[in-house]
Design a protein around this motif. Sequence first.
Motif, PDB file in Angstrom:
ATOM      1  N   ALA A  22       0.962  -1.171   0.064  1.00  0.00           N
ATOM      2  CA  ALA A  22       0.061  -0.061   0.024  1.00  0.00           C
ATOM      3  C   ALA A  22       0.816   1.296   0.118  1.00  0.00           C
ATOM      4  O   ALA A  22       2.041   1.252   0.806  1.00  0.00           O
ATOM      5  CB  ALA A  22      -0.842   0.013   1.149  1.00  0.00           C
ATOM      6  N   ALA A  23       0.518   2.250  -0.813  1.00  0.00           N
ATOM      7  CA  ALA A  23       1.313   3.399  -0.883  1.00  0.00           C
ATOM      8  C   ALA A  23       1.604   3.942   0.505  1.00  0.00           C
ATOM      9  O   ALA A  23       2.674   4.526   0.782  1.00  0.00           O
ATOM     10  CB  ALA A  23       0.480   4.518  -1.515  1.00  0.00           C
ATOM     11  N   SER A  24       0.431   3.978   1.418  1.00  0.00           N
ATOM     12  CA  SER A  24       0.627   4.432   2.772  1.00  0.00           C
ATOM     13  C   SER A  24       1.731   3.705   3.552  1.00  0.00           C
ATOM     14  O   SER A  24       2.124   4.255   4.639  1.00  0.00           O
ATOM     15  CB  SER A  24      -0.620   4.474   3.569  1.00  0.00           C
ATOM     16  N   LYS A  25       2.072   2.486   3.316  1.00  0.00           N
ATOM     17  CA  LYS A  25       3.029   1.796   3.870  1.00  0.00           C
ATOM     18  C   LYS A  25       4.464   1.938   3.336  1.00  0.00           C
ATOM     19  O   LYS A  25       5.489   1.942   4.124  1.00  0.00           O
ATOM     20  CB  LYS A  25       2.593   0.412   3.572  1.00  0.00           C
ATOM     21  N   VAL A  26       4.519   2.557   2.158  1.00  0.00           N
ATOM     22  CA  VAL A  26       5.834   3.002   1.258  1.00  0.00           C
ATOM     23  C   VAL A  26       6.296   4.140   2.018  1.00  0.00           C
ATOM     24  O   VAL A  26       7.600   4.392   2.329  1.00  0.00           O
ATOM     25  CB  VAL A  26       5.596   3.286   0.006  1.00  0.00           C
ATOM     26  N   GLU A  27       5.454   5.117   2.607  1.00  0.00           N
ATOM     27  CA  GLU A  27       5.886   6.305   3.270  1.00  0.00           C
ATOM     28  C   GLU A  27       6.652   6.136   4.458  1.00  0.00           C
ATOM     29  O   GLU A  27       6.257   5.372   5.426  1.00  0.00           O
ATOM     30  CB  GLU A  27       4.751   7.134   3.588  1.00  0.00           C
ATOM     31  N   GLY A  28       7.974   6.560   4.636  1.00  0.00           N
ATOM     32  CA  GLY A  28       8.900   6.289   5.844  1.00  0.00           C
ATOM     33  C   GLY A  28       9.597   5.083   5.794  1.00  0.00           C
ATOM     34  O   GLY A  28      10.240   4.879   6.428  1.00  0.00           O
ATOM     35  N   THR A  29       9.570   4.397   4.582  1.00  0.00           N
ATOM     36  CA  THR A  29      10.534   3.056   4.445  1.00  0.00           C
ATOM     37  C   THR A  29      11.848   3.722   4.307  1.00  0.00           C
ATOM     38  O   THR A  29      11.957   4.841   3.263  1.00  0.00           O
ATOM     39  CB  THR A  29      10.008   2.488   3.088  1.00  0.00           C
ATOM     40  N   ASN A  30      12.847   3.147   4.630  1.00  0.00           N
ATOM     41  CA  ASN A  30      14.201   3.459   4.556  1.00  0.00           C
ATOM     42  C   ASN A  30      14.707   3.131   3.032  1.00  0.00           C
ATOM     43  O   ASN A  30      14.433   2.270   2.382  1.00  0.00           O
ATOM     44  CB  ASN A  30      15.241   2.548   5.417  1.00  0.00           C
ATOM     45  N   VAL A  31      15.694   4.111   2.737  1.00  0.00           N
ATOM     46  CA  VAL A  31      16.180   3.709   1.433  1.00  0.00           C
ATOM     47  C   VAL A  31      17.894   3.799   1.793  1.00  0.00           C
ATOM     48  O   VAL A  31      18.641   4.482   2.425  1.00  0.00           O
ATOM     49  CB  VAL A  31      16.041   5.025   0.487  1.00  0.00           C
ATOM     50  N   TYR A  32      18.283   3.008   1.092  1.00  0.00           N
ATOM     51  CA  TYR A  32      19.897   2.544   1.294  1.00  0.00           C
ATOM     52  C   TYR A  32      20.577   2.746  -0.026  1.00  0.00           C
ATOM     53  O   TYR A  32      20.076   2.381  -1.136  1.00  0.00           O
ATOM     54  CB  TYR A  32      20.181   1.087   1.766  1.00  0.00           C
ATOM     55  N   ASN A  33      21.894   3.032  -0.053  1.00  0.00           N
ATOM     56  CA  ASN A  33      22.762   2.884  -1.475  1.00  0.00           C
ATOM     57  C   ASN A  33      23.129   1.412  -1.366  1.00  0.00           C
ATOM     58  O   ASN A  33      22.842   0.575  -0.440  1.00  0.00           O
ATOM     59  CB  ASN A  33      23.865   3.683  -1.524  1.00  0.00           C
ATOM     60  N   THR A  34      23.699   0.893  -2.491  1.00  0.00           N
ATOM     61  CA  THR A  34      24.133  -0.629  -2.488  1.00  0.00           C
ATOM     62  C   THR A  34      25.331  -0.727  -1.600  1.00  0.00           C
ATOM     63  O   THR A  34      25.530  -1.881  -1.533  1.00  0.00           O
ATOM     64  CB  THR A  34      24.696  -0.659  -4.116  1.00  0.00           C
ATOM     65  N   GLN A  35      25.933   0.049  -0.758  1.00  0.00           N
ATOM     66  CA  GLN A  35      27.011  -0.229   0.050  1.00  0.00           C
ATOM     67  C   GLN A  35      26.173  -0.368   1.557  1.00  0.00           C
ATOM     68  O   GLN A  35      26.808  -0.561   2.363  1.00  0.00           O
ATOM     69  CB  GLN A  35      28.037   0.774   0.257  1.00  0.00           C
ATOM     70  N   GLY A  36      24.950  -0.313   1.625  1.00  0.00           N
ATOM     71  CA  GLY A  36      24.187  -0.477   2.813  1.00  0.00           C
ATOM     72  C   GLY A  36      24.009   0.876   3.672  1.00  0.00           C
ATOM     73  O   GLY A  36      23.568   0.684   4.658  1.00  0.00           O
ATOM     74  N   GLU A  37      24.578   2.099   3.031  1.00  0.00           N
ATOM     75  CA  GLU A  37      24.296   3.182   3.868  1.00  0.00           C
ATOM     76  C   GLU A  37      23.151   3.753   3.675  1.00  0.00           C
ATOM     77  O   GLU A  37      22.347   3.969   2.401  1.00  0.00           O
ATOM     78  CB  GLU A  37      25.405   4.319   3.289  1.00  0.00           C
ATOM     79  N   SER A  38      22.502   4.266   4.927  1.00  0.00           N
ATOM     80  CA  SER A  38      21.232   4.893   4.654  1.00  0.00           C
ATOM     81  C   SER A  38      21.318   6.319   4.175  1.00  0.00           C
ATOM     82  O   SER A  38      21.967   7.017   4.684  1.00  0.00           O
ATOM     83  CB  SER A  38      20.608   4.851   6.163  1.00  0.00           C
ATOM     84  N   LEU A  39      20.440   6.259   3.088  1.00  0.00           N
ATOM     85  CA  LEU A  39      20.405   7.685   2.569  1.00  0.00           C
ATOM     86  C   LEU A  39      19.158   8.618   2.708  1.00  0.00           C
ATOM     87  O   LEU A  39      19.280   9.939   2.653  1.00  0.00           O
ATOM     88  CB  LEU A  39      20.338   7.506   0.971  1.00  0.00           C
ATOM     89  N   GLY A  40      18.074   8.070   3.241  1.00  0.00           N
ATOM     90  CA  GLY A  40      17.159   8.777   3.741  1.00  0.00           C
ATOM     91  C   GLY A  40      15.835   7.846   3.929  1.00  0.00           C
ATOM     92  O   GLY A  40      16.019   6.597   3.960  1.00  0.00           O
ATOM     93  N   SER A  41      14.595   8.259   3.823  1.00  0.00           N
ATOM     94  CA  SER A  41      13.460   7.658   3.742  1.00  0.00           C
ATOM     95  C   SER A  41      12.550   8.166   2.620  1.00  0.00           C
ATOM     96  O   SER A  41      12.472   9.249   2.175  1.00  0.00           O
ATOM     97  CB  SER A  41      12.686   7.696   4.917  1.00  0.00           C
TER      98      SER A  41
END
Length: 131
Positions: A22-41
Motif C-alpha cells: 500500500a502507498a501508505s506503507k511505502v511512506e517512511g520506508t528507509n532507502v539505502y545505497n548499494t553499500q548499505g548506507e542509509s540515504l534517507g526515507s
Amino acid sequence: MTDYDTSRSGDVAKEETGNLIAASKVEGTNVYNTQGESLGSIYDVMIGKRSGQVAYAVMSFGGFLGMGNSYHPVPWQMLEYDERQGGYVVDLDRDRLEDAPYFDEGTTPDWSSPEYGRGIDEYYGVTRSTM
C-alpha cells in the motif's frame, strides 16, 4: 450490489504481499545505497494519473528530527526493494544524491511542468514514456 466483508476494511490499506504494498506503507520506508548506507526515507510517491504507475519516490534527505529536510525525487524504476534490509536500495552514493534536483520544506515543485520531470530524469539518465 456486491456482498463482501467490511469488518477488516480499515486494514486493507495496510496490507502487504510479496509483490504489492500500500502507498501508505511505502511512506517512511528507509532507502539505502548499494553499500548499505542509509540515504534517507520515502516521504511520498508521485503516481501518473493516467498510467497508474509510480513515477517518482520523493526521498526525505538530511535534516535533524524531521526539521531542515530536503526532498529529492528519484525515478521509481531506480529503486529495488531488499527484504533483508526492509527497505529500498538505489545505486547512488550520497554525493550524487546531494547534487540531485531537490526542493526544501515549505516549497512545492512544479510537477505540472514537463521540464521539471525531464530535468530529474536527465540527471539520473532515465528515459520513460509519458505519464
